[in-house]
Design a protein around this motif. Sequence first.
Motif, PDB file in Angstrom:
ATOM      1  N   ARG A  63      24.000 -22.714 109.313  1.00  0.00           N
ATOM      2  CA  ARG A  63      24.840 -21.515 109.336  1.00  0.00           C
ATOM      3  C   ARG A  63      26.319 -21.875 109.495  1.00  0.00           C
ATOM      4  NH1 ARG A  63      22.478 -16.539 110.348  1.00  0.00           N
ATOM      5  NH2 ARG A  63      24.390 -15.852 111.381  1.00  0.00           N
ATOM      6  N   THR A  64      26.604 -22.852 110.376  1.00  0.00           N
ATOM      7  CA  THR A  64      27.992 -23.262 110.580  1.00  0.00           C
ATOM      8  C   THR A  64      28.578 -23.843 109.297  1.00  0.00           C
ATOM      9  OG1 THR A  64      27.647 -23.694 112.933  1.00  0.00           O
ATOM     10  CG2 THR A  64      29.518 -24.797 111.887  1.00  0.00           C
ATOM     11  N   LEU A 110      24.703 -14.143 106.492  1.00  0.00           N
ATOM     12  CA  LEU A 110      25.187 -14.578 107.798  1.00  0.00           C
ATOM     13  C   LEU A 110      25.302 -13.390 108.767  1.00  0.00           C
ATOM     14  CD1 LEU A 110      27.957 -17.103 106.708  1.00  0.00           C
ATOM     15  CD2 LEU A 110      25.802 -17.656 107.831  1.00  0.00           C
ATOM     16  N   GLU A 160      29.275 -20.998 106.994  1.00  0.00           N
ATOM     17  CA  GLU A 160      30.451 -20.244 107.438  1.00  0.00           C
ATOM     18  C   GLU A 160      31.739 -20.973 107.062  1.00  0.00           C
ATOM     19  OE1 GLU A 160      29.558 -19.977 111.540  1.00  0.00           O
ATOM     20  OE2 GLU A 160      28.415 -18.107 111.362  1.00  0.00           O
TER      21      GLU A 160
END
Length: 202
Positions: free
Chosen positions: A167-168, A117, A171
Motif C-alpha cells: 500500500r505504501t 487505497l 501511495e
Amino acid sequence: MADTLDPERRARRRRSDARRSIDAILTAARTVLSERPDASMEDIATTAGVSRQTVYAHFPSRDALIAALIHAAGVETVAAYDAAGLDTLPPPDALRRYLDISWQLIRGYSFLLAPALARIPQPGGDDPHDAGTARLEQLLRRGRHTGDFTDTLPVTWLAAAVIGLVRTAAEQVAAGSLTPSQAADMLQKSAQRLCAPDTQPL
C-alpha cells in the motif's frame, strides 16, 4: 415456440443476457477508465455497446461500478497467485513472485489505485483480497518452517506488514514521489528485509 414460453428457459436466458451485459460493461469500464479516469457512465455505456440505463440497472452508481472492478481485479490476482505455484518455490522466491504479481495488478489497474487505497473492507464478505492475504500467510508460515523467514514475529503481523508495504509503495506512486519501477524495487527489498530471519545480517 414452447421454449420461449418456458419460464425456466426464459429465466436462464435473462441471466445469460445479464451476465454478458455485465462482462461487457466491466471490460469497457476498464478500457475507458484506464485512458480517462474521469470518463462518465455514458462513455462506458457507449464503449460497452449498451444503453446508459442498462449500465445503471447493473451498477446503480459509479462507486458500485468501481467496487465491482476492484473485486474483479482481486479475483484475477488470486488466480494469478494460484497459477504461479507459490507453494512449489523456495519461500524467498515465492515472496518475490507474490509481490511481482501484486505489483502487476497495480500497474494493470492503475486507475483503481486511489479508490482501492480509500476502500474500507467489509468484514465477513466474499472478498478476494482476504484470499490473497491467506496465500501470503501460507507462504510466510512455510518460510518460518524452512528457516528462510523470521520466527520471532507472528505470521499474521508479518502478512499485514508486507501488505502495508504494498500500500505504501502504491501511495508513493499515486503521489508521484516514485516511479512504478522504483517503488517495485523498494517494495521487494523492504519485504525481504522485514521477513529475514534474525540471524541474517541486514
